[in-house]
Structures are given as structure tokens and as C-alpha cells.
Motif scaffolding. Structure first.
Motif, PDB file in Angstrom:
ATOM      1  N   TYR A  65      47.261  84.927  32.051  1.00 58.05           N
ATOM      2  CA  TYR A  65      46.151  84.312  32.765  1.00 58.05           C
ATOM      3  C   TYR A  65      44.981  84.017  31.833  1.00 58.05           C
ATOM      4  N   GLU A  66      44.340  82.860  32.056  1.00 55.22           N
ATOM      5  CA  GLU A  66      43.035  82.579  31.484  1.00 55.22           C
ATOM      6  C   GLU A  66      41.972  83.128  32.441  1.00 55.22           C
ATOM      7  N   GLU A  67      40.782  83.350  31.916  1.00 52.69           N
ATOM      8  CA  GLU A  67      39.728  83.961  32.717  1.00 52.69           C
ATOM      9  C   GLU A  67      38.437  83.169  32.608  1.00 52.69           C
ATOM     10  N   LYS A  68      37.695  83.099  33.719  1.00 56.08           N
ATOM     11  CA  LYS A  68      36.420  82.389  33.716  1.00 56.08           C
ATOM     12  C   LYS A  68      35.477  82.967  34.763  1.00 56.08           C
ATOM     13  N   GLU A  69      34.191  83.042  34.426  1.00 59.12           N
ATOM     14  CA  GLU A  69      33.164  83.423  35.382  1.00 59.12           C
ATOM     15  C   GLU A  69      32.826  82.215  36.253  1.00 59.12           C
ATOM     16  N   LEU A  70      32.631  82.452  37.568  1.00 58.95           N
ATOM     17  CA  LEU A  70      32.446  81.348  38.503  1.00 58.95           C
ATOM     18  C   LEU A  70      31.001  81.119  38.901  1.00 58.95           C
ATOM     19  N   ILE A  71      30.199  82.170  38.927  1.00 56.93           N
ATOM     20  CA  ILE A  71      28.797  82.035  39.322  1.00 56.93           C
ATOM     21  C   ILE A  71      27.990  83.118  38.627  1.00 56.93           C
ATOM     22  N   HIS A  72      26.865  82.724  38.044  1.00 59.15           N
ATOM     23  CA  HIS A  72      25.981  83.695  37.408  1.00 59.15           C
ATOM     24  C   HIS A  72      25.392  84.636  38.451  1.00 59.15           C
ATOM     25  N   THR A  73      25.261  85.893  38.095  1.00 59.19           N
ATOM     26  CA  THR A  73      24.617  86.878  38.954  1.00 59.19           C
ATOM     27  C   THR A  73      23.414  87.437  38.214  1.00 59.19           C
ATOM     28  N   HIS A  74      22.248  87.348  38.832  1.00 55.80           N
ATOM     29  CA  HIS A  74      20.999  87.732  38.170  1.00 55.80           C
ATOM     30  C   HIS A  74      20.395  89.009  38.738  1.00 55.80           C
ATOM     31  N   GLY A  75      21.099  89.668  39.621  1.00 54.39           N
ATOM     32  CA  GLY A  75      20.597  90.922  40.154  1.00 54.39           C
ATOM     33  C   GLY A  75      20.474  90.911  41.658  1.00 54.39           C
ATOM     34  N   LYS A  76      20.425  92.096  42.216  1.00 56.27           N
ATOM     35  CA  LYS A  76      20.455  92.246  43.672  1.00 56.27           C
ATOM     36  C   LYS A  76      19.255  91.604  44.360  1.00 56.27           C
TER      37      LYS A  76
ATOM     38  N   ALA B 242      21.949  90.184  32.266  1.00 58.16           N
ATOM     39  CA  ALA B 242      20.520  90.186  32.610  1.00 58.16           C
ATOM     40  C   ALA B 242      19.923  91.594  32.530  1.00 58.16           C
ATOM     41  N   GLY B 243      20.431  92.382  31.588  1.00 57.08           N
ATOM     42  CA  GLY B 243      19.850  93.687  31.317  1.00 57.08           C
ATOM     43  C   GLY B 243      20.345  94.827  32.173  1.00 57.08           C
ATOM     44  N   SER B 244      21.341  94.583  33.022  1.00 61.05           N
ATOM     45  CA  SER B 244      21.839  95.661  33.860  1.00 61.05           C
ATOM     46  C   SER B 244      23.262  95.344  34.298  1.00 61.05           C
ATOM     47  N   ASP B 245      23.925  96.341  34.876  1.00 61.94           N
ATOM     48  CA  ASP B 245      25.248  96.128  35.446  1.00 61.94           C
ATOM     49  C   ASP B 245      25.115  95.345  36.747  1.00 61.94           C
ATOM     50  N   VAL B 246      25.861  94.252  36.849  1.00 62.34           N
ATOM     51  CA  VAL B 246      25.867  93.450  38.066  1.00 62.34           C
ATOM     52  C   VAL B 246      27.309  93.118  38.402  1.00 62.34           C
ATOM     53  N   ARG B 247      27.543  92.861  39.687  1.00 62.86           N
ATOM     54  CA  ARG B 247      28.886  92.459  40.113  1.00 62.86           C
ATOM     55  C   ARG B 247      29.023  90.957  39.962  1.00 62.86           C
ATOM     56  N   VAL B 248      30.084  90.539  39.256  1.00 59.00           N
ATOM     57  CA  VAL B 248      30.264  89.144  38.857  1.00 59.00           C
ATOM     58  C   VAL B 248      31.573  88.618  39.442  1.00 59.00           C
ATOM     59  N   VAL B 249      31.517  87.396  39.970  1.00 55.95           N
ATOM     60  CA  VAL B 249      32.691  86.752  40.549  1.00 55.95           C
ATOM     61  C   VAL B 249      33.474  86.050  39.439  1.00 55.95           C
ATOM     62  N   MET B 250      34.775  86.354  39.370  1.00 60.05           N
ATOM     63  CA  MET B 250      35.633  85.867  38.296  1.00 60.05           C
ATOM     64  C   MET B 250      36.864  85.156  38.869  1.00 60.05           C
ATOM     65  N   MET B 251      37.522  84.372  38.005  1.00 52.61           N
ATOM     66  CA  MET B 251      38.785  83.740  38.367  1.00 52.61           C
ATOM     67  C   MET B 251      39.737  83.804  37.180  1.00 52.61           C
ATOM     68  N   LEU B 252      40.991  84.112  37.478  1.00 56.21           N
ATOM     69  CA  LEU B 252      42.076  83.981  36.514  1.00 56.21           C
ATOM     70  C   LEU B 252      42.961  82.822  36.969  1.00 56.21           C
ATOM     71  N   ARG B 253      43.585  82.122  36.014  1.00 55.70           N
ATOM     72  CA  ARG B 253      44.519  81.058  36.389  1.00 55.70           C
ATOM     73  C   ARG B 253      45.692  81.040  35.432  1.00 55.70           C
ATOM     74  N   SER B 254      46.833  80.597  35.980  1.00 55.62           N
ATOM     75  CA  SER B 254      48.053  80.536  35.195  1.00 55.62           C
ATOM     76  C   SER B 254      49.052  79.620  35.885  1.00 55.62           C
ATOM     77  N   LYS B 255      49.990  79.090  35.114  1.00 55.43           N
ATOM     78  CA  LYS B 255      51.091  78.312  35.688  1.00 55.43           C
ATOM     79  C   LYS B 255      52.199  79.214  36.193  1.00 55.43           C
ATOM     80  N   HIS B 256      52.111  80.498  35.909  1.00 57.40           N
ATOM     81  CA  HIS B 256      53.114  81.470  36.330  1.00 57.40           C
ATOM     82  C   HIS B 256      52.412  82.624  37.027  1.00 57.40           C
ATOM     83  N   ILE B 257      52.984  83.126  38.109  1.00 55.82           N
ATOM     84  CA  ILE B 257      52.306  84.129  38.911  1.00 55.82           C
ATOM     85  C   ILE B 257      52.075  85.437  38.150  1.00 55.82           C
ATOM     86  N   TYR B 258      52.923  85.735  37.189  1.00 54.76           N
ATOM     87  CA  TYR B 258      52.750  86.960  36.398  1.00 54.76           C
ATOM     88  C   TYR B 258      51.978  86.705  35.102  1.00 54.76           C
ATOM     89  N   GLY B 259      51.458  85.486  34.943  1.00 53.60           N
ATOM     90  CA  GLY B 259      50.653  85.191  33.788  1.00 53.60           C
ATOM     91  C   GLY B 259      51.461  84.669  32.606  1.00 53.60           C
TER      92      GLY B 259
END
Length: 519
Positions: free
Chosen positions: A237-248, A218-235
Motif C-alpha cells: 500500500y501507498e500512504e497519504k494524509e487526507l486532511i490537515h489537523t491543527h488541534g482540538k 502543530a506541536g502536539s499529538d493529533v489524530r490524523v485521517v489517512m488513506m492507503l491504496r493498492s491494486k491488490h487487497i493485501y498490498g
């Protein structure tokens, strides 16, 4: 519905609405860096406290909406290090940062880093305390945002960020007793700009590694909530964004937090939201979580892209429990201070008492580290200032024990400060207002009792008042904008000091804080 709740929130509504719904925030005060777990039908959370003592607030809820403080993990900040003591007070904005709480082997476990002293942990059989003496797991600087995890085979792990080294996120094994890191197991499992806020879960046989990071959206640096997942604890890992962040200013960046499941199987995310500069600090929010294709979506996926959007309220997870009441009344009849009180750094133990005069809090005066520097007064006792449509805090103090040079009264502070109090000079007591060095003098005070009051609205504009009879109050001093500082929202509290000697005291008879309700 989301726009409706957002509008309510902006008008000052919060929490339980009394009709089966809630509005974010669920707590309109500074409960930063939360984590949450469920044990049976009870929910327990923690919140970072930085330079305040006792450290690491512990909260309880039955429905994820209505919360109350029940204790702290760290009773004495000097168990972390000497810089937290009243004679140094050198850890503003540092101290007890984000941690994690878990339930394992019939005990509650809390781990956290301080940015200067390293990794600490404690356990308790009751989250309200007492907690075991703090254990220093690792003496190191530059780390934060840790989380323990015990796998199905009993092996413990700890995930944490080395923010001093490019925000690399490390995974360690824990010793059997959880008190040591097995450093030869150290593995970097992720790195991205600003990656932290770590939590580690195992859900339906899959490892989920929650974190946030800084991305350009959205045109600026924002803090984004992410998730990694795997069948093994050391990976890997796949990655996915969990919620859009549109600014403070739009969604206030949900960030630090924890996932939790209700007994009925619903999932939620408890988070703080807020940013530098807002007087209420980082407030506590509750967002629904849905699962799609094995990924959690935080909030609501309104456009069908598989990523959530901020939700400002909704249906309560569980009904039947009373709404949170922020208003507090303390007549100091308890053997201990109520959990909502916290000192600025570690107080000087011989300069305050609940027993010298039963039913009163006696605050002796002591000399600040730096003369006339409010932020070096050794015993300032405070609590969170909330953002509601009306707030009123009143204290009654008895001033007959004051000595020349002493000043005491009611205060607000964050990056700046503002006080209303009484100062004794040459045997004469005079009302005094001080807004970060701008001083106004009031009338002489001849009685032994004084009532002081602070009133502020949703915008955080504060006015002080005083009374000599407890009935008729007179405004005194200029308006003061409550503020933010050292990663904390505004605090309201009590102070007593003497730049000339160690003489004098006040007795606090009672303190009442009335905040507007949630509806």
C-alpha cells in the motif's frame, strides 16, 4: 467563505441554512463514530451508542445534510452480555463502539466490536428494522473499529484494529454467510500509533483503506485521517494524509467517518468531530471530497499541498428536502418508544410500560444497585442534549401513584448529573433539586400533576424550572454546567427510583424538547 461559516458555527448555527448552503455541524449533538452508505437515492448512517439501549443508532437522509433517526440495530444489550443489564450496569463508556454499515445481496449489514465481548453483526432488509437477532461472530477482547467489504468475486473481508496489541490493523476473510471470520487468513496490513477508524473501499479497481492515527503535528499529538491504496487487497500500500489537523480547538479533529458518492458523482466525507469535555459530545459533520491523482482530498486544499483543510460549510449536495427539526414532542401514544429515546443500559422490562395506561409512559420505581447512586438507577430514559442557542425541554408527570421513598423527575447526566424532581417522604411529596449530591429542597406539592422544565443556552448552562399548573414556571436550584462523560455528551431524560422498596410509579403525560433551528 470558510471563516464566515466557522464564525456561524461558533455562534450556534448548524445544518441546513435554507438558502442552498449548510453549516457544520449538520447535527449539533452526539452522533459519534458515524458510517454512511448510499442505496439508490437514500443515505443511511449508523452511530455508536456505547452503554445506551437500544444500541447502534440508524439514521436516514436524502441529501447528506438533513438527518433523522429511524431505529437501532441492537434491541436488547443483554444479547451482548450480562454486564449491560439493569442489575449490573457495568459498561459505562464500553459497549457498542464504532461499526460499519454496508449493502450487500439486497440486505443491510452492520458489524461492530465491543471492547470486552468481541465482534457482532446483524442484517436487515429495511434499515429501520427489524434487524436480525445479534450474531456473536468472535468472542475476544481488545478489538475495535471494524468494516466488512465484499470484493467483485463475492469474497467477503473484514478489517479491524487490535488496540490491545499495539494497534495492529488486521484483514480477515469472511465466510460465505458473513457470520464467521476465517482466522487462518488473518493478515496484519498496517500499524501505527493509535491506528483505527477503519474503512475499506474499492473504487475504480483500486483498494482504498481509510483509517486515522495519532501523529505529531502543530506541536502536539493529533489524530490524523489517512488513506492507503493498492491494486491488490493485501498490498503493498501507498500512504497519504487526507486532511490537515491543527488541534482540538481549531478544527476539532475530523476522525471516524465514511466516504460516500452522490448519484451525480460528487464525493463527501461524513465524520464526527469533537473531544473530551464538550457537553454536546461528538457532532456530525459533512465535508466535500475531491480527487486528485487518484487520491481523495477531504475539505479544501487551500495551499496546494495536496492535503485538505477543514471546511465549516458550503453548498448543499442536493436541494429540495426539508431541514432537520431537532424539536421533539412525545405524548406516548405510539406502541413503541420513538427512536430518539435510549435507556441507560438495558432497562428492567417490568418497570416501564406504554400500555398500562394508554397514552402515558408509566415509570415504576425500582431500587438502585447502590443506594443514592444515580448511575445505578435501573430505568433512566434519555435522549441527546443538543448545542444550539436555545434549548427547552418540558415534561408533564402525574405523581398520584408515588410511594414513600420514591423519587422521580427530569435529569441531565454525563460524568456528573443534575436532577429536578419530587420525592415522597411519609406521605408528603416535596420538590427536590440534586446536583451530584448537592441537594436543595423546595415546597410541598399537593397536586397530582407537576411540570418540570430544563432550559440551556449554547454554553450548556442549564437552569431548572417547575410549575404546578403548566402555565407559570418558577426557577429552582443552582445553574448546572452540562458536561461530558464516558465518551458521551450530555443526556436529558426521565428517572424514577425508590431506595426503600419496589413501590410507586409516575405517569409521563408528555415530553417536549424545543431546540433552536439551524438558521
Amino acid at each position: 467563505m470558510e471563516d464566515h461559516y466557522n464564525l456561524l458555527s461558533k455562534k450556534g448555527a448548524w445544518g441546513d441554512q435554507g438558502d442552498g448552503t449548510y453549516v457544520n455541524p449538520v447535527l449539533p449533538g452526539d452522533y459519534s463514530d458515524p458510517d454512511v452508505i448510499r442505496v439508490g437515492d437514500d443515505y443511511y448512517g449508523i452511530s455508536s451508542t456505547l452503554h445506551c439501549s437500544p444500541g447502534m443508532a440508524v439514521l436516514h437522509s436524502k441529501d447528506l445534510v438533513n438527518w433523522r433517526m429511524i431505529g437501532h440495530v441492537v434491541q436488547d444489550l443483554t444479547s451482548i452480555g450480562p454486564e449491560y443489564n439493569y442489575d449490573r450496569m457495568n459498561r459505562y463508556g464500553r459497549g457498542v463502539w464504532a461499526g460499519a454499515i454496508r449493502f450487500h445481496k439486497d440486505k443491510y449489514w452492520v458489524y461492530f466490536f465491543t471492547p470486552d465481548e468481541g465482534l457482532f453483526m446483524s442484517t436487515a432488509s429495511d434499515p429501520a428494522g427489524p434487524w436480525e437477532p445479534l450474531h456473536h461472530v468472535w468472542e475476544v477482547a481488545g478489538w475495535d473499529d471494524c468494516c466488512p467489504f465484499w470484493d467483485d468475486d463475492g469474497q467477503g473481508y473484514l478489517v479491524a484494529t487490535n488496540f490491545a496489541d499495539n494497534y495492529n490493523i488486521h484483514l480477515f476473510k469472511l465466510s460465505d454467510d458473513g457470520k464467521e471470520l476465517l482466522h487462518d487468513s488473518d493478515t496484519i496490513i498496517h500499524q501505527y500509533k493509535g491506528s483505527e477508524a477503519n474503512k475499506l473501499y474499492k473504487i475504480n479497481g483500486t483498494y482504498y483503506f481509510f483509517h486515522s492515527e495519532v501523529r505529531f503535528e502543530a506541536g502536539s499529538d493529533v489524530r490524523v485521517v489517512m488513506m492507503l491504496r493498492s491494486k491488490h487487497i493485501y498490498g503493498p500500500y501507498e500512504e497519504k494524509e487526507l486532511i490537515h489537523t491543527h488541534g482540538k480547538e481549531v478544527d476539532r479533529e475530523p476522525n471516524q467517518g465514511g466516504l460516500v458518492q452522490t448519484p451525480s458523482g460528487e464525493w463527501y466525507f461524513v465524520s464526527h468531530q469533537g473531544h473530551a469535555g464538550i457537553y454536546e459530545g461528538r457532532t456530525l459533520h459533512l465535508l466535500p471530497v475531491t480527487w486528485v491523482d487518484g487520491w481523495p482530498i477531504i475539505g479544501e486544499d487551500t495551499d496546494g499541498d495536496g492535503v485538505g483543510e477543514m471546511v465549516w460549510g458550503g453548498r448543499k449536495p442536493i436541494n429540495g428536502y426539508p431541514a432537520t427539526v431537532l424539536s421533539t414532542y412525545d405524548d406516548f401514544d405510539r406502541a413503541d418508544l420513538e427512536p430518539y429515546w435510549e435507556w441507560n443500559h438495558q432497562p428492567r422490562a417490568d418497570k416501564w410500560s406504554l400500555t398500562e395506561r394508554p397514552g402515558y409512559l408509566r415509570l415504576h420505581a425500582c431500587q438502585p444497585i447502590d443506594k443514592d447512586n444515580f448511575f445505578t438507577i435501573c430505568n433512566v430514559l434519555s435522549q441527546r442534549a443538543f448545542r444550539t442557542i436555545h434549548n427547552e425541554a418540558t415534561v408533564k408527570i402525574e405523581i398520584g401513584g408515588m410511594a414513600d421513598g420514591q423519587e422521580a423527575g427530569l435529569c441531565h447526566f454525563a460524568q456528573t448529573y443534575c436532577t429536578i424532581g419530587v420525592q415522597q417522604l411519609n406521605g408528603t411529596r416535596v420538590l427536590k433539586f440534586n446536583s451530584s449530591g448537592t441537594i436543595a429542597w423546595g415546597p410541598k406539592l399537593t397536586g397530582s400533576a407537576l411540570w418540570l422544565r430544563s432550559v440551556w443556552n449554547i454554553d450548556g448552562i442549564n437552569r431548572f424550572k417547575y410549575s404546578v399548573d403548566g402555565v407559570h414556571f418558577t426557577s429552582f436550584g443552582d445553574a448546572y454546567q452540562l458536561g461530558w462523560g464516558n465518551y458521551r455528551g450530555d443526556r436529558i431524560g426521565l428517572y424514577s427510583y425508590n431506595c426503600e422498596s419496589e413501590q410507586g410509579y409516575i405517569d409521563v403525560d408528555r415530553f417536549g424538547y424545543e431546540a433552536a433551528g439551524a438558521m
